[in-house]
Design a protein around this motif. Sequence first.
Motif, PDB file in Angstrom:
ATOM      1  N   VAL A 185       0.843  -1.204   0.000  1.00 55.50           N
ATOM      2  CA  VAL A 185       0.000   0.000   0.000  1.00 55.50           C
ATOM      3  C   VAL A 185       0.877   1.253   0.000  1.00 55.50           C
ATOM      4  O   VAL A 185       0.581   2.247  -0.663  1.00 55.50           O
ATOM      5  CB  VAL A 185      -0.912  -0.005   1.254  1.00 55.50           C
ATOM      6  CG1 VAL A 185      -1.686   1.302   1.381  1.00 55.50           C
ATOM      7  CG2 VAL A 185      -1.846  -1.205   1.226  1.00 55.50           C
ATOM      8  N   GLN A 202      -5.437  -0.287  -0.528  1.00 58.73           N
ATOM      9  CA  GLN A 202      -5.552  -1.028   0.729  1.00 58.73           C
ATOM     10  C   GLN A 202      -6.764  -1.980   0.692  1.00 58.73           C
ATOM     11  O   GLN A 202      -7.849  -1.603   0.278  1.00 58.73           O
ATOM     12  CB  GLN A 202      -5.678  -0.033   1.890  1.00 58.73           C
ATOM     13  CG  GLN A 202      -5.234  -0.572   3.223  1.00 58.73           C
ATOM     14  CD  GLN A 202      -6.257  -1.510   3.833  1.00 58.73           C
ATOM     15  OE1 GLN A 202      -7.440  -1.278   3.720  1.00 58.73           O
ATOM     16  NE2 GLN A 202      -5.777  -2.573   4.467  1.00 58.73           N
ATOM     17  N   GLY A 255       0.682  -7.419   5.759  1.00 57.77           N
ATOM     18  CA  GLY A 255      -0.151  -6.630   4.853  1.00 57.77           C
ATOM     19  C   GLY A 255      -1.304  -7.445   4.299  1.00 57.77           C
ATOM     20  O   GLY A 255      -2.343  -6.897   3.920  1.00 57.77           O
ATOM     21  N   THR A 259      -5.525  -7.742   7.076  1.00 58.93           N
ATOM     22  CA  THR A 259      -6.478  -6.908   6.371  1.00 58.93           C
ATOM     23  C   THR A 259      -7.709  -7.711   5.957  1.00 58.93           C
ATOM     24  O   THR A 259      -7.779  -8.908   6.189  1.00 58.93           O
ATOM     25  CB  THR A 259      -5.761  -6.240   5.176  1.00 58.93           C
ATOM     26  OG1 THR A 259      -6.550  -5.170   4.716  1.00 58.93           O
ATOM     27  CG2 THR A 259      -5.496  -7.212   4.051  1.00 58.93           C
TER      28      THR A 259
END
Lengths: 434, 129
Positions: A185, A202, A255, A259
Amino acid sequence: MVEITDVVCSLCGCVCDDIVVEVEDNKVTKVKKGACAVGKSKLMGHGRIEEPAIRENGNLKDCSYDEAIKKAAEILAASRRPLLYGWSSTVCEADKVGVELAEEIGAVIDNTASVCHGPSVLAIQDVGLPSCTLGEVKNRADLIIYWGANPAAAHANHMKRYSYISKGYWTEEGKKNKKLVVVDVRRTPTAKMADVFLQIEQGKDYLVFSALRALLYGYDDVVPEEVGGISKKDLLETVKMMKEAKFGIIFFGMGVTHTRGRHNNIVNAIETTRAAHTHTKFSIMPMRGHYNVAGINQVCTWETGFPFAVDLSRGYAWYNPGEISATDLLIRRECDAALIIASDPGAHFPGESIRHLSKIPVIQIDPFPNPTTEFADVVIPAAISGVEAEGNVYRMDNIPIRLRKLVDTEYLADEEIMKSILEEVRAIKEKEGE
Amino acid sequence: MIKMGTKVNLISGRTIVQGQNLDNKLSEAYFNEVATCELNESDMEKLGVAADGHVKVKTNYGEVVVKAKEKAGTPEGVIFIPMGPWANALVSGDTHGAGMPSFKGIDAEIEPTEEEVLQVKALMKTYME
């Protein structure tokens, strides 16, 4: 002054084992080579928890090891729903005693994978993991993909020892004949080194993995002009690099696990690796954080059948992340006591979970004071594994490596502390049974 | 121009200095690194906040005051707080049945503030109340 070679670093999942340090007057005085900035900081040391302590009227009061261990055992023996959490920054020998204690008192035992690569574990249980060792990456890989991982900050030696910059048997010219792709991101320090940087929107990882899979299988027509902020042109370029590679590897980090999509993202990452197999050799590996988080997953699996979030209150092992993982347990205010070892939920758990943790009796075993110490009721200082104590750990690719002891200490090792607590708990239970 | 309550997407992660002070979390070095929030230049301007200016970040789960830092390479509308107590004050414990809280991709609001940044001990005390 004594020079010690082949020192093993007890910081991150890289577990670098080629470090050279100088020791003088029973202290590490210099890290001569091998360690990254983060590992060096660990080896050189920080302020310690100096004495065992028990909280009285809101303040921690120094006591003896025996008193702290006795108090810890009393808390655990009296608890109806104890949580034993952490285990990733200590050695497998201590972890093993932890599982034994969990069985003895019918506790939930969970480790930091719970807030790290837990989703990766779930995905691997779903679809398997076509992986390899870091040695294979070093010697063979000519395409390195870091996805949602920033090794320049989190695993600072990773590229140098194992991947993009390393020189191996078939990669003797180092990065000259390798390509680096970074998906993130932010334009991180790692991204700045990349041949191709894919700046993803994102939370769109699942979509981009799906697009790459489609392209790898030859379904170019179903992929739109832009996916997750990345142009089709860049995706096609990446796929071309993947197809042309002799040996590719995807390293993925928080990451993707932290998420939206969680384990589904990892399932898709693994399926993308499989899609690449229709063209060339490809592998995938999670960037494990703590130096022995892979080790507690190993120990927990061989002792209970499951790698994390294991409930032993039923008299047999029950595994259901999302129900009995530490943060879930805390948010439901279910546990009434916790033993925290070699981790710091005070810093790394969601505030909502800390709220309950800070209100129940907490036993902390750690070499260093940290946010968890602020609400711990029994604080037991430990020797630093890899500096003051030896033991086995598992590197991020599940290779076991033995940590070395560099200096002597009066602090007890985690394994000794755990054994003493277990012994005390058994004595209390025996007395109760009389 | 000061814009109140600008909506942003909050993410967190490691930094070198955060890692160097993993075992040194009660230190000034850790506080200076981790009680911060990275934004790109345009978002700093929109908020009307200077480097090291204080910002309040709010989510449905909590609020925290941190220092703003300009960081190129951070996309517009995204803020990055290094992993640690300040970022986690804003995170929900709900794992949606998967065991993993949402540490990244959190809907947040950010605004400039005159309020002080809490030291780690004071931040921990807020949970014990």
